[in-house]
Design a protein around this motif. Structure first.
Motif, short mmCIF file in Angstrom:
data_model
loop_
_atom_site.label_atom_id
_atom_site.label_comp_id
_atom_site.label_asym_id
_atom_site.label_seq_id
_atom_site.Cartn_x
_atom_site.Cartn_y
_atom_site.Cartn_z
N ALA A 260 8.78 3.39 -6.14
CA ALA A 260 8.02 2.95 -4.98
C ALA A 260 6.51 3.24 -5.15
CB ALA A 260 8.55 3.58 -3.69
N TYR A 261 6.03 3.12 -6.39
CA TYR A 261 4.62 3.41 -6.71
C TYR A 261 4.25 4.85 -6.35
CZ TYR A 261 4.08 -1.56 -7.70
OH TYR A 261 4.22 -2.82 -8.23
N SER B 106 2.78 7.40 -2.46
CA SER B 106 3.24 6.05 -2.77
C SER B 106 2.12 5.06 -2.46
CB SER B 106 4.46 5.71 -1.89
OG SER B 106 4.72 4.31 -1.93
N ARG C 67 2.83 1.97 -1.66
CA ARG C 67 3.40 0.88 -0.87
C ARG C 67 2.82 0.87 0.55
NH1 ARG C 67 9.47 0.11 -2.88
NH2 ARG C 67 8.90 -1.16 -4.68
N TYR C 68 2.65 -0.33 1.08
CA TYR C 68 2.24 -0.56 2.48
C TYR C 68 0.81 -0.13 2.76
CZ TYR C 68 7.17 -1.44 2.69
OH TYR C 68 8.42 -1.95 2.41
N SER D 36 5.62 -6.64 -4.30
CA SER D 36 6.25 -5.37 -4.64
C SER D 36 5.60 -4.18 -3.93
CB SER D 36 6.22 -5.14 -6.16
OG SER D 36 4.88 -4.93 -6.59
N PHE D 37 4.39 -4.40 -3.37
CA PHE D 37 3.72 -3.31 -2.64
C PHE D 37 4.10 -3.28 -1.16
CE2 PHE D 37 1.10 -3.58 -6.41
CZ PHE D 37 0.81 -2.25 -6.68
N HIS D 38 4.74 -4.34 -0.68
CA HIS D 38 5.17 -4.31 0.73
C HIS D 38 6.41 -5.18 0.92
CE1 HIS D 38 2.56 -7.90 0.74
NE2 HIS D 38 1.66 -7.11 0.21
N ASP E 3 13.18 1.00 0.43
CA ASP E 3 13.28 -0.42 0.10
C ASP E 3 14.38 -0.67 -0.93
OD1 ASP E 3 11.13 -1.53 1.67
OD2 ASP E 3 9.77 -0.40 0.37
#
Ligand code: HEC
Ligand code: HEC
Length: 409
Positions: A12-13, A37, A39-40, A142-144, A393
């Motif tokens: 998740a980064y 992370s 993400r988002y 892939s980031f959200h 996710d």
């Protein structure tokens, strides 16, 4: 060293291992904070001292921005920090970065986007590197992905039926006088219209224990903490310098405040909080619950007498000596502990407003008495962790729903 060596797409980064902090490109160098992370991040507003709260109720406060202390304004300016940081990617200069891009396989693509002469001016080209990274982080799905079980639940989709345990966990998460997690880990609609990020983007001082050798058996204390005069105080420094206490020893409302992280994909992590001092969600939940009632579980003690007593297995301190003096909030200088939060479940404050309006700890927002009953029961903690697990996710709907297990009934 790539960005992905610390922010792994497979995790998740976030960090690909359980270390509290990561090594730099020079392996003799170690980081000072846990890797968040990525993400988002597209949903994060810019940093402001008086940012609006997405819940629409809480008064404006420090919020938004990037890094644990919000010191990077945008995702385009943020890359300069790791790229040039000697303890991270350790590039000697902006020009060295630009030359690497110029010599890289994607130099022609870079010119297509930013112009044939982009490499003529180092500062412009370096800024464009940041723009390119920002675009990737904002635009690549892939980031959200919004592919957790919780997303299916929120949108009433097939596979989104929560188990009894997950349902209880969700309710406890949102209940103000029990766990109250949602007061900061806000799951409603964000500024970008999406929902369920489990953060209101604000900064709060939770008083995490110092990640150093005072924790017996600590496998990865932060090397910077070997210096007893070094304190990572988040919004009040040392990595940003606009909220520095006017005088050392003068309490500052910003000291100890770190960004409320998203809880999406937290269950894929092995190191939690800005200093990576915790290593499981169960441990984090118990910390919130017993920080005030049983500080001896979390902070080192000195003195006391008699045989050491065992603490629960989730505690950071395996034992305590009866009568010992416990160094609560030991990751902040004593004079800078005034902003530490006493909202439920940590203390007895009920709503975010209690906290915002409190000028002193006596303002209706009290620590919980040592030895008193914590806010959350052990069963509720199990349920909470079940709920946190459905925020990851990549959920695959099982062919046959499980009928037994800790997170089912
Ligand atoms: C050596 C490990 C490491 C490398 C390499 C690294 N980062 Fe990070 N990253 C971190 C750490 C640690 C933090 C938190 C730093 C802080 O709060 O001061 C962070 C924070 C961030 C944040 C802010 C996230 C948030 O929640 O506010 C972004 C965005 C980010 N990194 C992007 C990148 C990009 C882009 C690269 C490559 C150019 C990169 N990182 C390279 C360790 C790393
Ligand atoms: C008063 C605001 C507040 C409340 C209430 C709160 N949190 Fe947090 N949470 C934070 C902040 C701020 C951090 C980061 C603290 C730090 O790094 O020092 C955090 C960090 C975390 C993390 C670590 C995530 C990561 O990526 O490292 C988890 C997990 C977490 N909280 C879960 C919970 C749960 C579960 C509850 C309810 C029992 C809860 N929180 C209640 C503000 C809050």
């Amino acid at each position: 060293m790539s960005c992905a060596s610390c922010h792994s797409p497979q995790y998740a980064y976030g960090p690909p291992n359980s270390l509290a902090v990561q090594l730099g490109s020079d392996p003799g160098q170690s980081g000072v904070r846990a890797v968040p992370s990525l993400r988002y991040k597209d949903a994060t507003p810019p940093y402001a001292d008086n940012a609006a709260n997405p819940d629409g109720v809480t008064l404006p406060s420090a919020g938004g921005g990037f890094m644990w202390d919000g010191r990077a304004t945008t995702l385009a300016t943020q890359p300069e920090l790791p790229l040039l940081n000697p303890i991270e990617m350790n590039n000697p200069s902006k020009d060295a970065v630009v030359q690497a891009v110029k010599g890289g396989t994607y130099a022609d693509l870079f010119k297509q986007v930013f112009g044939a002469n982009v490499f003529d001016d180092t500062d412009t080209a370096f800024a464009d590197v940041g723009q390119a990274i920002q675009s990737y982080e904002q635009e690549d799905i892939s980031f959200h992905p919004y592919t957790s079980k919780y997303d299916l639940y929120v949108h009433n989709k097939i596979g989104g039926t929560l188990t009894a345990a997950e349902n209880r966990g969700l309710r406890i998460f949102n209940t103000g006088d029990v766990a109250n997690c949602s007061a900061c880990h806000y799951g409603g609609v964000n500024f970008d219209g999406n929902q369920g990020l489990m953060t209101d983007f604000t900064y709060q001082a939770i008083g995490a224990p110092r990640n150093d050798k005072s924790i017996p058996g600590n496998s990865d204390p932060i090397p910077a903490n070997d210096d007893p005069t070094y304190y990572d105080m988040g919004l009040c420094g040392p990595y940003r310098n606009d909220h520095t206490p006017a005088q050392l020893g003068v309490p500052d409302q910003y000291c100890g405040q770190f960004k409320v992280p998203t809880l999406r994909n937290a269950a894929t992590r092995n190191a939690f909080f800005h200093n990576g001092v915790f290593h499981s969600l169960n441990q984090v939940a118990h910390f919130y619950n017993t920080r005030d009632t049983n500080p001896e579980y979390w902070y080192p003690g000195t003195g006391g007498s008699g045989a050491p007593v065992s603490n629960p297995t989730y505690a950071l301190q395996p034992t305590y000596v009866p009568g010992a003096t416990v160094a609560k909030f030991n990751d902040l200088p004593v004079a800078e502990q005034g902003a530490v939060d006493e909202e439920v479940p940590l203390g007895t404050g009920i709503t975010p407003e209690d906290n915002v309006n409190a000028t002193t700890l006596g303002d209706g927002v009290q620590p919980r008495a040592v030895g008193s009953t914590p806010s959350i029961t052990d069963q509720q903690i199990t349920d909470l962790v079940c709920f946190l697990n459905i925020l990851s996710d990549g959920y695959q709907i099982p062919d046959v729903p499980p009928t037994s297990g800790a997170c089912v009934n």
